[in-house]
Design a protein around this motif. Structure first.
Motif, mmCIF file in Angstrom:
data_model
loop_
_atom_site.group_PDB
_atom_site.id
_atom_site.type_symbol
_atom_site.label_atom_id
_atom_site.label_comp_id
_atom_site.label_asym_id
_atom_site.label_seq_id
_atom_site.Cartn_x
_atom_site.Cartn_y
_atom_site.Cartn_z
ATOM 1 N N THR A 1 -55.283 -24.768 -27.531
ATOM 2 C CA THR A 1 -54.937 -24.149 -28.807
ATOM 3 C C THR A 1 -55.232 -25.122 -29.931
ATOM 4 O OG1 THR A 1 -53.162 -22.854 -27.779
ATOM 5 C CG2 THR A 1 -53.133 -23.065 -30.180
ATOM 6 N N ILE A 2 -56.038 -24.667 -30.878
ATOM 7 C CA ILE A 2 -56.339 -25.479 -32.053
ATOM 8 C C ILE A 2 -55.451 -25.022 -33.210
ATOM 9 C CG2 ILE A 2 -58.214 -23.972 -32.849
ATOM 10 C CD1 ILE A 2 -59.678 -26.541 -33.786
ATOM 11 N N SER A 3 -55.005 -25.974 -34.001
ATOM 12 C CA SER A 3 -54.191 -25.652 -35.182
ATOM 13 C C SER A 3 -54.474 -26.702 -36.248
ATOM 14 C CB SER A 3 -52.707 -25.622 -34.826
ATOM 15 O OG SER A 3 -52.272 -26.887 -34.341
ATOM 16 N N ARG A 4 -54.047 -26.421 -37.457
ATOM 17 C CA ARG A 4 -54.254 -27.386 -38.533
ATOM 18 C C ARG A 4 -53.106 -27.348 -39.515
ATOM 19 N NH1 ARG A 4 -59.698 -25.785 -41.605
ATOM 20 N NH2 ARG A 4 -58.971 -27.243 -43.210
ATOM 21 N N GLY B 1 -62.949 -28.892 -36.478
ATOM 22 C CA GLY B 1 -63.173 -28.550 -35.080
ATOM 23 C C GLY B 1 -63.042 -29.726 -34.154
ATOM 24 N N ALA C 1 -63.389 -26.087 -29.802
ATOM 25 C CA ALA C 1 -62.615 -25.139 -30.606
ATOM 26 C C ALA C 1 -62.845 -25.437 -32.074
ATOM 27 C CB ALA C 1 -61.127 -25.235 -30.273
ATOM 28 N N VAL D 1 -55.883 -31.764 -38.068
ATOM 29 C CA VAL D 1 -56.173 -30.729 -37.085
ATOM 30 C C VAL D 1 -55.681 -31.226 -35.732
ATOM 31 C CG1 VAL D 1 -58.518 -31.568 -36.592
ATOM 32 C CG2 VAL D 1 -57.946 -29.165 -36.184
ATOM 33 N N ILE E 1 -61.634 -24.120 -36.284
ATOM 34 C CA ILE E 1 -60.655 -23.410 -37.098
ATOM 35 C C ILE E 1 -61.084 -23.472 -38.549
ATOM 36 C CG2 ILE E 1 -59.175 -25.462 -37.287
ATOM 37 C CD1 ILE E 1 -56.750 -23.488 -37.229
ATOM 38 N N SER F 1 -58.612 -18.938 -39.005
ATOM 39 C CA SER F 1 -59.331 -18.228 -37.952
ATOM 40 C C SER F 1 -59.855 -19.244 -36.943
ATOM 41 C CB SER F 1 -60.500 -17.434 -38.533
ATOM 42 O OG SER F 1 -60.027 -16.428 -39.401
ATOM 43 N N THR F 2 -59.749 -18.868 -35.664
ATOM 44 C CA THR F 2 -60.107 -19.810 -34.605
ATOM 45 C C THR F 2 -61.181 -19.244 -33.680
ATOM 46 O OG1 THR F 2 -58.348 -18.978 -33.165
ATOM 47 C CG2 THR F 2 -57.800 -20.825 -34.607
ATOM 48 N N ASN F 3 -61.875 -20.143 -33.023
ATOM 49 C CA ASN F 3 -62.798 -19.754 -31.963
ATOM 50 C C ASN F 3 -62.781 -20.841 -30.900
ATOM 51 O OD1 ASN F 3 -64.468 -21.234 -34.129
ATOM 52 N ND2 ASN F 3 -65.792 -21.360 -32.330
ATOM 53 N N TYR F 4 -63.050 -20.433 -29.656
ATOM 54 C CA TYR F 4 -62.950 -21.341 -28.519
ATOM 55 C C TYR F 4 -64.155 -21.212 -27.601
ATOM 56 C CZ TYR F 4 -58.011 -21.660 -29.798
ATOM 57 O OH TYR F 4 -56.830 -21.871 -30.473
#
Length: 122
Positions: free
Chosen positions: A68-71, A35, A49, A78, A51, A56-59
């Motif tokens: 936008t979070i990604s990994r 995160g 944010a 991340v 992940i 699965s993501t949350n903000y």
């Protein structure tokens, strides 16, 4: 131990974009959730944010639709893409990871990076 190193912070004008990166290294057995948190002067650290390992993501409400979070699990990394930045996004941004080490694979601890400054100002 697990080390987290953030990069990508800086000064940007309102409406601009930045992309933060965080790479984990060390004796990693597995990384679970990751995160991004932020802390503005005089305020408490807050989740921006998160992940899961499955994606699965949350903000936090104020960044929905802008961040936008990604990994990349293969790279133990991340990212946080931040668009339409506002002055109120100014803060030190911290990466964290819920991880287990090779030495203690059944023990999950939360690790933190050193933080990267994001300043949104004209």
């Amino acid at each position: 131990q697990v080390q987290l190193v953030e990069s990508g912070g800086g000064l940007v004008q309102p409406g601009g974009s930045l992309r933060l990166s965080c790479a984990a290294s060390g004796s990693i057995f597995s990384i679970y959730a990751m995160g991004w948190y932020r802390q503005a002067p005089g305020k408490q650290r807050e989740l921006v944010a998160g992940i899961t390992s499955g994606g699965s993501t949350n903000y936090e409400d104020s960044v929905k639709g802008r961040f936008t979070i990604s990994r990349d699990n293969a790279k133990n990394s991340v990212y946080l893409q931040m668009n339409s930045l506002k002055p109120e996004d100014t803060a030190v941004y911290y990466c964290n990871a819920d991880a287990a080490t090779v030495q203690y694979p059944r023990i999950r601890l939360v690790y933190w990076g050193q933080g990267t400054q994001v300043t949104v100002s004209s």
